[in-house]
Design a protein around this motif. Structure first.
Motif: not given
Lengths: 254, 254
Positions: A58, A82-87, A89, A240-245
């Motif tokens: 899991r 994978p590192a992803r950007y999350v929008l 907003m 847009v603003e992207l956060n790294l997760e």
DNA sequence: AAAACCAACTTGTACGGACAAGTTACGGTA
DNA sequence: TACCGTAACTTGTCCGTACAAGTTGGTTTT
């Protein structure tokens, strides 16, 4: 106990196993696309319970390394998480915020075949789509966008309706037909504004503009709406603003 | 069986319970900030095993509705699950994929004060920034972008370096200084390409182009790099695909 | 009054078992 | 040759038990 354990701070077995498997995957012990050993096999190899194995898997799934398929097995989907950007907003700027402060005026409405659309449409080229041509205005009256909306004719919520609209059309389709938007594909490019749009926007033909093409995709993978919007330079900025997760919000760090 | 069950398509008990609890939370049965009944209590009330309860709570946690605290309880953190769009790829197009297939050639490098930058820079206007002017080429040699990179002078990884680069600068800064990129703010607009850029891009001055301004923000909320990229029309399309996800990637839909 | 201890409660980890549901491959039959 | 049924394998769901680890509040001791 098969997984390494540090006496000073004991790590849970399921995390130790997850780390061991993720390291093996990163090192190429299992190729991406192939199946991990079954849960029963992992139990035997690592001398842990099936509960512990499932908990480990899991974690790997949350990291985006594996996908589990009932009846089939656990497939490796990535060698490293994978590192992803999350929008950061809730929505694409002009699906919500922007729509609130402007009005869309439909100036033309007709049924067209996919093959006749000015904007390329997906799928069956003799299928029917409702085309709406519209101009978006600020409340002050200034035109800021020229827009073509193509709606799959099966979801003809606004058949023939000409006039002002303030609710996004895809939202109406969702309400009326129970279609769920699962995905929005978007393509942004610079263009020279064509004559028709230039007239509606009160700018010189050929002047600089932004084109945003969007495909609205339902949960059953069908494109039910396509929009092409043209904006003159200097009247629209797309922010847009992207956060790294990393992974799916879950890592091995404790 | 306490949770509703539809014979035609049986939902797992843990999902039914999760939905029941999330509905109760949305309806105000539990105030945000307070604790849910304990796992044991939920077992009794709903006549299910602790495993089932824990599975339900895990789902609610993934949705962002609750937070679990060992020894204390399960706290309500939101009345409804936040909806977010997630960028369905590992990175903004030209942070990775695009960089791999192109080369950035730095053609000018100098220190400037924030106030003197052609692109507005945040913060202290007398702070120093390293400006790199660059052109991005396809491997084939065609220029596709004109770019200004402003780097906070404290992270001057490429002081004076002119020539070809294939690694993103923000990545070098991360490596060299241990700065972590937490956020990228991005603004896209249409512009008429200015003379300097037009020359470098081999297009007519004033022709249509796309401008992408980006602010790279570190984990301590500082902007450490700002880039302004100009792309001629027809040489660059900015594509993204957005998926609708609720909470942290988990919804109640099966 | 402050510190230490302890009990009670809570979630976390780990084990075991059983059956449901999904997938695949193989053998038998038409 | 194609189709159907079945067996085997796999993950998913649900139950139970036991103990570890964390939190809190009350009591006792210093």
């Amino acid at each position: 106990m098969s997984a390494d354990q540090d006496n000073s701070q004991r790590r849970p077995r399921y995390l130790a196993l997850a780390e061991e498997i993720s390291r093996a995957v990163a090192e190429g012990a299992y190729a991406v696309g192939t199946l991990l050993p079954s849960e029963a096999e992992l139990c035997d190899r690592h001398r842990v319970s099936r509960h512990t194995v499932r908990e480990s898997l899991r974690v790997l799934q949350e990291m985006g390394l594996v996908a589990r398929h009932q009846g089939l097995g656990t497939r490796i989907t990535a060698a490293t998480a994978p590192a992803r950007y999350v929008l950061a907003m809730d929505a694409i700027p002009d699906l919500w915020e922007y729509v609130k402060n402007t009005e869309l005026k439909v100036v033309r409405s007709k049924l067209v075949k996919a093959r006749d659309a000015l904007t390329p449409l997906p799928g069956d080229q003799i299928a029917s789509w409702r085309l709406l041509e519209a101009v978006r205005y600020m409340k002050s009256g200034e035109p800021i966008a020229w827009k073509q909306v193509y709606i799959d004719a099966r979801y003809d919520v606004v058949s023939g309706a000409i006039g002002k609209r303030t609710v996004p059309i895809y939202s109406l389709i969702e309400q009326r037909y129970g279609v769920k938007t699962q995905k929005v594909r978007q393509e942004i490019s610079a263009i020279a504004i064509p004559p028709d749009a230039a007239r509606a926007l009160a700018v010189k033909r050929g002047s600089s503009g932004l084109a945003i093409l969007r495909h609205y995709v339902s949960t059953d993978e069908r494109v039910f709406e396509v929009t092409m919007s043209l904006y003159p330079a200097n009247r629209f900025r797309y922010s847009v603003e992207l956060n790294l997760e990393r992974g799916n919000g879950r890592s091995l760090a404790s």
